[in-house]
Scaffold this active site. Structure first.
Site, PDB file in Angstrom:
ATOM      1  N   ARG A  14       0.860  -1.194   0.000  1.00  0.00           N
ATOM      2  CA  ARG A  14       0.000   0.000   0.000  1.00  0.00           C
ATOM      3  C   ARG A  14       0.891   1.237   0.000  1.00  0.00           C
ATOM      4  O   ARG A  14       1.129   1.822  -1.058  1.00  0.00           O
ATOM      5  CB  ARG A  14      -0.960  -0.026   1.198  1.00  0.00           C
ATOM      6  N   GLU A  15       1.448   1.585   1.156  1.00  0.00           N
ATOM      7  CA  GLU A  15       2.374   2.739   1.184  1.00  0.00           C
ATOM      8  C   GLU A  15       3.529   2.509   0.200  1.00  0.00           C
ATOM      9  O   GLU A  15       3.914   3.424  -0.541  1.00  0.00           O
ATOM     10  CB  GLU A  15       2.924   2.916   2.600  1.00  0.00           C
ATOM     11  N   ARG A 140      -9.987  -0.318  11.732  1.00  0.00           N
ATOM     12  CA  ARG A 140      -9.099   0.726  12.258  1.00  0.00           C
ATOM     13  C   ARG A 140      -9.535   2.089  11.756  1.00  0.00           C
ATOM     14  O   ARG A 140      -9.889   2.247  10.582  1.00  0.00           O
ATOM     15  CB  ARG A 140      -7.666   0.480  11.811  1.00  0.00           C
ATOM     16  N   HIS A 298      39.691  -2.552  14.782  1.00  0.00           N
ATOM     17  CA  HIS A 298      38.368  -3.199  14.744  1.00  0.00           C
ATOM     18  C   HIS A 298      38.504  -4.656  14.328  1.00  0.00           C
ATOM     19  O   HIS A 298      37.918  -5.551  14.921  1.00  0.00           O
ATOM     20  CB  HIS A 298      37.447  -2.469  13.757  1.00  0.00           C
TER      21      HIS A 298
HETATM   22  C1  HCA Z   1      -1.921   8.106   2.510  1.00  0.00           C
HETATM   23  C2  HCA Z   1      -1.460   8.811   3.767  1.00  0.00           C
HETATM   24  C3  HCA Z   1      -0.894   7.895   4.823  1.00  0.00           C
HETATM   25  C4  HCA Z   1      -1.974   7.160   5.585  1.00  0.00           C
HETATM   26  C5  HCA Z   1      -1.492   6.447   6.789  1.00  0.00           C
HETATM   27  C6  HCA Z   1      -2.477   5.515   7.462  1.00  0.00           C
HETATM   28  C7  HCA Z   1      -0.125   8.840   5.764  1.00  0.00           C
HETATM   29  O1  HCA Z   1      -1.078   7.947   1.605  1.00  0.00           O
HETATM   30  O2  HCA Z   1      -3.073   7.724   2.429  1.00  0.00           O
HETATM   31  O3  HCA Z   1      -3.588   5.376   6.999  1.00  0.00           O
HETATM   32  O4  HCA Z   1      -2.082   4.892   8.464  1.00  0.00           O
HETATM   33  O5  HCA Z   1       1.103   8.819   5.740  1.00  0.00           O
HETATM   34  O6  HCA Z   1      -0.780   9.588   6.475  1.00  0.00           O
HETATM   35  O7  HCA Z   1       0.022   6.982   4.260  1.00  0.00           O
HETATM   36 CU    CU Z   2       2.030   7.283   4.669  1.00  0.00          CU
END
Ligand code: HCA
Ligand code: CU
Length: 387
Positions: A14-15, A140, A298
């Site tokens: 995702r990220e 969440r 070292h």
């Molecule tokens: C995004 C932003 C996010 C969300 C993080 C989360 C961020 O790209 O949607 O939902 O925990 O950094 O705030 O990645």
């Molecule tokens: Cu993020």
């Protein structure tokens, strides 16, 4: 102890997909999920099904693989705080849904254009809808850009959401990578105290604190930490999986004993190859120089006892240390060790003479390992053993 009970939410899918050179195929996503499951992360977060048709198909495909292969990992998907997003997420068959909405003045103005009252109402509506549809889904709620949001706004939103008794977890996100570790510990511990809910931390690395902030979140009582492989993500990414492991391992190896650490190099290599990047030379654990000991002092100490200069044991990650000896900082103890490895019984004064020769020659160009070996073999053949 805060470090003994935590879960990793692995967000490479995702990220990580938001990293400049990352576009994962379905097959690559499945490969990453299998490997992450083998490593032992507790949860994997995937891109919203609304991002694109392929993204939606991939969440379905990965959910099928997780079920069919009986993987232990829980699959999550990530959506905006909207009813239509929630519905599409529910249809994918994931175990959990991560809902997010921006609360900082910057995001309220330029992202969705709504105020805190609207955010509280929207969260209530969307979270209730998800809970009605799926009583067992792991739910969440997170604010985006938590650390640039007004504290009064944050508490209003989190307390309103907690009062609904609908979510399993609250998330805090350092979206632009500006939080200090002390701020993270304080906010997380306040949320734990006020809500009693599980707390997730998501931290970007713009100012180099992503790992420290993840650790600070755990110190404050966070239960879940977001990571990506190599730390990939928007801009320069978030807390890297390997960096978090290194941080916790060096506090106490037992904190990460639940993970199959030997899979880490394979994960880093796989994602670097897919993204067409190198593993950075200074990467935690898997960087090319992470276990190279160079200077003579070292090298001598490490050869006697690796723990002198190693907080992490490379063998725990299926890796080995290197002690290069063809450079001008070399020491004769390390050169002697190499002679012993080659089964050459050279006297100390010969090894010392060769060490001086290496240093003198390496002042212009370091010697290759083969060149050093050649010096040692030649000395042995010249019968220096008797001199
Ligand atoms: C995004 C932003 C996010 C969300 C993080 C989360 C961020 O790209 O949607 O939902 O925990 O950094 O705030 O990645
Ligand atoms: Cu993020």
């Amino acid at each position: 102890m805060p470090f003994q009970h935590f879960s990793i939410i692995e967000s490479t899918l995702r990220e990580g997909e938001q990293f400049s050179t990352a576009t994962f195929t379905t097959a690559q996503k499945i490969e990453i999920v299998r490997l992450l499951d083998r490593f032992g992360v507790e949860m994997i977060e995937m891109t919203s099904p609304l991002a694109s048709p392929q993204s939606e198909a991939d969440v379905h495909a990965v959910a099928r693989v997780v079920r069919a292969e009986g993987l232990r990992v829980k699959l999550l998907t990530h959506v905006r705080c909207k009813r239509e997003d929630a519905l599409r997420a529910l249809e994918t068959g994931v175990h959990g849904i991560d809902v997010v909405i921006g609360t900082s003045p910057q995001l309220m103005q330029h992202s969705h254009g709504k105020d805190i009252r609207y955010i509280i109402d929207a969260a209530g509506e969307v979270l209730s809808f998800i809970r009605e549809q799926a009583p067992d889904v792991i739910l969440r709620f997170s604010t985006e850009d938590t650390f640039r949001s007004r504290l009064s706004d944050l508490y209003r939103v989190y307390l309103a959401v907690a009062d609904l008794n609908l979510v399993n977890r609250l998330g805090v996100a350092d979206t632009v990578g500006v939080a200090l570790p002390s701020q993270v510990t304080l906010l997380v511990s306040e949320l734990v105290r006020l809500t009693g809910l599980d707390i997730e931390f998501h931290g970007h690395n713009d100012s180099g604190c992503a790992i420290a902030n993840a650790c600070a979140a755990l110190e404050g009582g966070a239960t879940h930490i977001d990571t990506t492989i190599l730390g990939i993500g928007e801009r320069n990414g978030i807390t890297p999986l390997g960096g978090l492991i290194a941080r916790l391992y060096t506090l106490n190896k037992a904190y990460v004993a639940k993970y199959n650490l030997r899979v880490l190099p394979e994960l880093d290599r796989l994602v670097a190859d897919i993204c067409g990047i190198d593993i950075p030379f200074n990467n935690y654990i898997t960087g090319a120089s992470a276990f190279i000991h160079k200077a003579g002092i070292h090298a001598k100490a490490v050869l006697a006892d690796p723990e002198t200069y190693e907080a992490l044991n490379p063998a725990d990650f299926g890796l080995t240390r290197t002690v290069p000896i063809g450079h001008r900082l070399t020491g004769w103890n390390a050169v002697r060790r190499r002679a012993q490895e080659l089964a050459l019984a050279l006297p100390d004064h010969t090894v010392q003479r060769i060490t001086q020769e290496i240093k003198a020659r390496a002042d212009s160009t370091p010697l290759t390992p083969a060149e050093v070996d050649q010096l040692l073999v030649e000395a042995s053949q010249a019968g220096e053993i008797h001199t």
